[in-house]
Design a protein around this motif. Sequence first.
Motif, mmCIF file in Angstrom:
data_model
loop_
_atom_site.group_PDB
_atom_site.id
_atom_site.type_symbol
_atom_site.label_atom_id
_atom_site.label_comp_id
_atom_site.label_asym_id
_atom_site.label_seq_id
_atom_site.Cartn_x
_atom_site.Cartn_y
_atom_site.Cartn_z
ATOM 1 N N TRP A 37 0.839 -1.205 0.000
ATOM 2 C CA TRP A 37 0.000 0.000 0.000
ATOM 3 C C TRP A 37 0.871 1.251 0.000
ATOM 4 C CZ3 TRP A 37 -1.091 4.166 3.242
ATOM 5 C CH2 TRP A 37 -2.270 4.867 2.954
ATOM 6 N N HIS A 38 1.877 1.295 0.854
ATOM 7 C CA HIS A 38 2.760 2.458 0.912
ATOM 8 C C HIS A 38 3.613 2.580 -0.349
ATOM 9 C CE1 HIS A 38 2.108 4.180 4.917
ATOM 10 N NE2 HIS A 38 1.880 2.941 5.338
ATOM 11 N N LEU A 39 4.058 1.453 -0.887
ATOM 12 C CA LEU A 39 4.857 1.493 -2.110
ATOM 13 C C LEU A 39 4.027 2.055 -3.266
ATOM 14 C CD1 LEU A 39 7.501 0.835 -3.558
ATOM 15 C CD2 LEU A 39 6.631 -1.490 -3.934
ATOM 16 N N GLN A 40 2.770 1.663 -3.355
ATOM 17 C CA GLN A 40 1.895 2.194 -4.397
ATOM 18 C C GLN A 40 1.795 3.718 -4.292
ATOM 19 O OE1 GLN A 40 -2.273 1.348 -3.881
ATOM 20 N NE2 GLN A 40 -2.738 1.622 -6.056
ATOM 21 N N ARG A 41 1.666 4.232 -3.084
ATOM 22 C CA ARG A 41 1.535 5.680 -2.894
ATOM 23 C C ARG A 41 2.832 6.402 -3.245
ATOM 24 N NH1 ARG A 41 -0.859 8.309 2.607
ATOM 25 N NH2 ARG A 41 0.714 6.957 3.515
ATOM 26 N N LEU A 42 3.962 5.834 -2.873
ATOM 27 C CA LEU A 42 5.242 6.439 -3.233
ATOM 28 C C LEU A 42 5.444 6.458 -4.749
ATOM 29 C CD1 LEU A 42 7.443 4.811 -0.448
ATOM 30 C CD2 LEU A 42 6.998 7.257 -0.692
ATOM 31 N N ARG A 43 4.977 5.433 -5.414
ATOM 32 C CA ARG A 43 5.125 5.392 -6.872
ATOM 33 C C ARG A 43 4.225 6.406 -7.567
ATOM 34 N NH1 ARG A 43 6.208 -1.154 -7.390
ATOM 35 N NH2 ARG A 43 8.474 -0.966 -7.139
ATOM 36 N N LEU A 44 3.127 6.790 -6.927
ATOM 37 C CA LEU A 44 2.308 7.881 -7.462
ATOM 38 C C LEU A 44 3.098 9.183 -7.467
ATOM 39 C CD1 LEU A 44 -1.133 7.193 -5.744
ATOM 40 C CD2 LEU A 44 -0.583 6.878 -8.163
ATOM 41 N N VAL A 45 3.893 9.397 -6.419
ATOM 42 C CA VAL A 45 4.740 10.590 -6.342
ATOM 43 C C VAL A 45 5.792 10.548 -7.446
ATOM 44 C CG1 VAL A 45 6.354 11.882 -4.894
ATOM 45 C CG2 VAL A 45 4.352 10.800 -3.861
ATOM 46 N N GLN A 46 6.408 9.395 -7.619
ATOM 47 C CA GLN A 46 7.434 9.264 -8.655
ATOM 48 C C GLN A 46 6.868 9.476 -10.057
ATOM 49 O OE1 GLN A 46 8.777 5.310 -7.300
ATOM 50 N NE2 GLN A 46 10.844 6.159 -7.381
ATOM 51 N N ALA A 47 5.641 9.032 -10.267
ATOM 52 C CA ALA A 47 5.058 9.082 -11.608
ATOM 53 C C ALA A 47 4.520 10.457 -11.976
ATOM 54 C CB ALA A 47 3.938 8.054 -11.723
ATOM 55 N N ALA A 48 4.368 11.338 -10.992
ATOM 56 C CA ALA A 48 3.827 12.670 -11.276
ATOM 57 C C ALA A 48 4.794 13.467 -12.137
ATOM 58 C CB ALA A 48 3.560 13.410 -9.962
ATOM 59 N N GLU A 49 4.252 14.346 -12.962
ATOM 60 C CA GLU A 49 5.084 15.167 -13.825
ATOM 61 C C GLU A 49 5.864 16.198 -13.007
ATOM 62 O OE1 GLU A 49 2.861 16.954 -16.944
ATOM 63 O OE2 GLU A 49 2.086 15.054 -17.724
ATOM 64 N N GLY A 50 7.031 16.560 -13.489
ATOM 65 C CA GLY A 50 7.800 17.617 -12.848
ATOM 66 C C GLY A 50 8.848 17.143 -11.865
ATOM 67 N N ASP A 51 9.130 15.843 -11.813
ATOM 68 C CA ASP A 51 10.168 15.312 -10.926
ATOM 69 C C ASP A 51 9.989 15.834 -9.507
ATOM 70 O OD1 ASP A 51 12.353 14.045 -9.899
ATOM 71 O OD2 ASP A 51 13.849 15.351 -10.836
ATOM 72 N N LEU A 52 8.882 15.450 -8.875
ATOM 73 C CA LEU A 52 8.561 15.935 -7.531
ATOM 74 C C LEU A 52 9.626 15.542 -6.504
ATOM 75 C CD1 LEU A 52 4.702 15.346 -7.247
ATOM 76 C CD2 LEU A 52 5.970 17.218 -8.327
ATOM 77 N N VAL A 53 10.211 14.368 -6.685
ATOM 78 C CA VAL A 53 11.173 13.883 -5.694
ATOM 79 C C VAL A 53 12.342 14.846 -5.543
ATOM 80 C CG1 VAL A 53 12.776 12.019 -5.142
ATOM 81 C CG2 VAL A 53 10.503 11.475 -6.027
ATOM 82 N N SER A 54 12.811 15.422 -6.650
ATOM 83 C CA SER A 54 13.955 16.336 -6.588
ATOM 84 C C SER A 54 13.626 17.625 -5.837
ATOM 85 C CB SER A 54 14.435 16.680 -8.000
ATOM 86 O OG SER A 54 13.477 17.479 -8.680
ATOM 87 N N ARG A 55 12.356 17.890 -5.617
ATOM 88 C CA ARG A 55 11.925 19.107 -4.940
ATOM 89 C C ARG A 55 11.712 18.898 -3.443
ATOM 90 N NH1 ARG A 55 6.970 20.474 -8.882
ATOM 91 N NH2 ARG A 55 6.644 22.244 -7.454
ATOM 92 N N LEU A 56 11.890 17.676 -2.981
ATOM 93 C CA LEU A 56 11.647 17.347 -1.577
ATOM 94 C C LEU A 56 12.924 17.430 -0.751
ATOM 95 C CD1 LEU A 56 9.392 14.187 -2.029
ATOM 96 C CD2 LEU A 56 8.627 16.483 -1.377
ATOM 97 N N GLY A 57 12.790 17.946 0.464
ATOM 98 C CA GLY A 57 13.886 17.891 1.419
ATOM 99 C C GLY A 57 13.826 16.636 2.263
ATOM 100 N N TYR A 58 12.590 16.178 2.550
ATOM 101 C CA TYR A 58 12.385 15.007 3.406
ATOM 102 C C TYR A 58 11.109 14.290 2.981
ATOM 103 C CZ TYR A 58 15.477 17.748 6.454
ATOM 104 O OH TYR A 58 16.519 18.490 6.954
ATOM 105 N N VAL A 59 11.005 13.042 3.416
ATOM 106 C CA VAL A 59 9.753 12.297 3.378
ATOM 107 C C VAL A 59 9.403 11.955 4.821
ATOM 108 C CG1 VAL A 59 8.579 10.193 2.647
ATOM 109 C CG2 VAL A 59 10.152 11.351 1.074
#
Length: 354
Positions: A143-165
Amino acid sequence: MPSIQILDGGLGTSLQDQYGLKFDSKTTPLWSSDLLVSDPTTLEACQRDFCDAGTDILLTATYQVSPEGFLRTKTSEYPNGIPENAIGGYLTTALDVAERASVRSSAKIALSLGPYGACMIPGQEYTGAYDEEHNNEEALYKWHLQRLRLVQAAEGDLVSRLGYVAFETLPMLDEVRAVRRAIGDSGIRVPFWIACVFPGDDERLPDGSSVGDVVDAAFGGDGPLPWGIGINCTKIHKLPGLVERFGDCVSAVSGENVPSLILYPDGTNGEVYNTTTQVWEKPDDLSGGERDTVSFLGFPFLAVRFANGMKRPWEVQLAQVVKDAQTKGIFKSFVVGGCCKASHHDIKKLHDQF
């Protein structure tokens, strides 16, 4: 002395108390995350309040984001509910809003991810009473992996904009292990923290796990190690004992991988959230003595008062817990803020304590 970063406060309760919004499981199943769909402007104003109060880290409005929650959210564009393939756009909105809100303060952005229980109806993060389908580590991992992959799949490379999870309000040991596995397998390489909830009076998670169990699950075995570990959505009077336990356990197992201590307790004055009525309720008056224990929703709560019925301000109590922990030299740094009912006014007063 170890550094201190100030976290924001309770987003959902601030939207209710400061902006007059109302949330319930029928009309706003995403709770505060509903504003990503319905009102990003008000969300930005509320988050800017926290940044202007001195916040160093701002949590995104994604605590209750889930495919289930979006599917229960009906809009004119999606009268049958928002499908999974549309969620990425709303996650992008969450990052856009947080970045605009923090532009004056340059606060780092932390992706807020609540437990599975926060997405149940009614919410079960304070009890850990999950449905049978999700009541084990493997199911929670997926369940958590699915949600994290939604973040990865979003346009604009959201992960690079994060300081923390931020994995927040975890009520059970299986979920501690699950989120650690999930972020490892997601490929997201951002510092992450694990914060657990301790709603009872026995310094244990709702599933009965001890602080030692939590630390072992977070640092033992294989997988990525959390950047931080600690406590959120917990009554402030419990912090001194819990922080002492975390310190003892972390020093025994972390070795060179010393984490930051994460603390953001509730900012309430005795109110308790009733998951049935979906409102904050205050138990009977507690002014009859210095230490009064009341039972509410099955949990005992302790109020510590002075002889005149007053108690030390929330920010003073919290700052003292941090300062006491600093002197022991166990943790490399601290993240400290507030959870439910902690407003931007409270965060400003907390900021001024350091």
